[in-house]
Motif scaffolding. Structure first.
Motif, PDB file in Angstrom:
ATOM      1  N   GLY A  25       0.804  -1.219   0.000  1.00  0.00           N
ATOM      2  CA  GLY A  25       0.000   0.000   0.000  1.00  0.00           C
ATOM      3  C   GLY A  25       0.832   1.261   0.000  1.00  0.00           C
ATOM      4  O   GLY A  25       0.320   2.353  -0.173  1.00  0.00           O
ATOM      5  N   THR A  69       4.123   7.857   0.792  1.00  0.00           N
ATOM      6  CA  THR A  69       2.744   7.953   1.269  1.00  0.00           C
ATOM      7  C   THR A  69       2.102   6.587   1.157  1.00  0.00           C
ATOM      8  O   THR A  69       2.712   5.639   0.661  1.00  0.00           O
ATOM      9  CB  THR A  69       1.957   9.028   0.484  1.00  0.00           C
ATOM     10  OG1 THR A  69       0.719   9.269   1.126  1.00  0.00           O
ATOM     11  CG2 THR A  69       1.727   8.622  -0.949  1.00  0.00           C
ATOM     12  N   ARG A  70       0.858   6.469   1.609  1.00  0.00           N
ATOM     13  CA  ARG A  70       0.134   5.200   1.556  1.00  0.00           C
ATOM     14  C   ARG A  70      -1.201   5.388   0.838  1.00  0.00           C
ATOM     15  O   ARG A  70      -1.821   6.434   0.946  1.00  0.00           O
ATOM     16  CB  ARG A  70      -0.148   4.681   2.959  1.00  0.00           C
ATOM     17  CG  ARG A  70       1.103   4.334   3.729  1.00  0.00           C
ATOM     18  CD  ARG A  70       0.805   3.538   4.963  1.00  0.00           C
ATOM     19  NE  ARG A  70       0.022   2.331   4.722  1.00  0.00           N
ATOM     20  CZ  ARG A  70       0.475   1.201   4.183  1.00  0.00           C
ATOM     21  NH1 ARG A  70       1.720   1.137   3.817  1.00  0.00           N
ATOM     22  NH2 ARG A  70      -0.305   0.171   4.014  1.00  0.00           N
ATOM     23  N   PHE A  71      -1.615   4.355   0.148  1.00  0.00           N
ATOM     24  CA  PHE A  71      -2.912   4.313  -0.500  1.00  0.00           C
ATOM     25  C   PHE A  71      -3.581   2.998  -0.148  1.00  0.00           C
ATOM     26  O   PHE A  71      -2.911   2.008   0.152  1.00  0.00           O
ATOM     27  CB  PHE A  71      -2.789   4.427  -2.029  1.00  0.00           C
ATOM     28  CG  PHE A  71      -2.346   5.782  -2.476  1.00  0.00           C
ATOM     29  CD1 PHE A  71      -3.267   6.803  -2.628  1.00  0.00           C
ATOM     30  CD2 PHE A  71      -1.014   6.034  -2.730  1.00  0.00           C
ATOM     31  CE1 PHE A  71      -2.862   8.070  -3.053  1.00  0.00           C
ATOM     32  CE2 PHE A  71      -0.607   7.300  -3.145  1.00  0.00           C
ATOM     33  CZ  PHE A  71      -1.531   8.305  -3.300  1.00  0.00           C
ATOM     34  N   ASN A  72      -4.877   2.934  -0.219  1.00  0.00           N
ATOM     35  CA  ASN A  72      -5.614   1.705   0.011  1.00  0.00           C
ATOM     36  C   ASN A  72      -5.564   0.882  -1.262  1.00  0.00           C
ATOM     37  O   ASN A  72      -6.223   1.203  -2.245  1.00  0.00           O
ATOM     38  CB  ASN A  72      -7.060   2.017   0.402  1.00  0.00           C
ATOM     39  CG  ASN A  72      -7.819   0.747   0.741  1.00  0.00           C
ATOM     40  OD1 ASN A  72      -7.327  -0.362   0.556  1.00  0.00           O
ATOM     41  ND2 ASN A  72      -9.019   0.927   1.235  1.00  0.00           N
TER      42      ASN A  72
END
Length: 78
Positions: A25, A69-72
């Motif tokens: 993610g 950064t993070r994403f779903n």
């Protein structure tokens, strides 16, 4: 350069002082700009799968930069 971690871990370290371990993610963005020395590798014993995209800059001579950064990514889990 854009790195998207699909499985496992990806460790980034550069001469600007950025050190980051990103896992599923996580997304890393790095612009080499006027120059940067960096390394990326799998810091663990588990398998890792990452997608790495490279882009030609529209403008030369920019300041090097890094961001994570993070994403779903549940839609892309495999």
């Amino acid at each position: 350069m854009l790195s998207i971690v699909l499985k496992g871990d990806l460790r980034h370290e550069d001469n600007l002082g950025n050190v980051m371990i990103t896992n599923f993610g996580g997304v890393q963005r790095m612009s080499a700009g006027t120059g940067v020395v960096h390394t990326e590798h799998n810091p663990s014993e588990t398998e890792d799968v990452s997608l790495q995209l490279w882009f030609e800059p529209e403008q030369r001579g920019l300041t090097p930069s890094y961001k994570a950064t993070r994403f779903n990514l549940l839609l892309f889990a495999f």
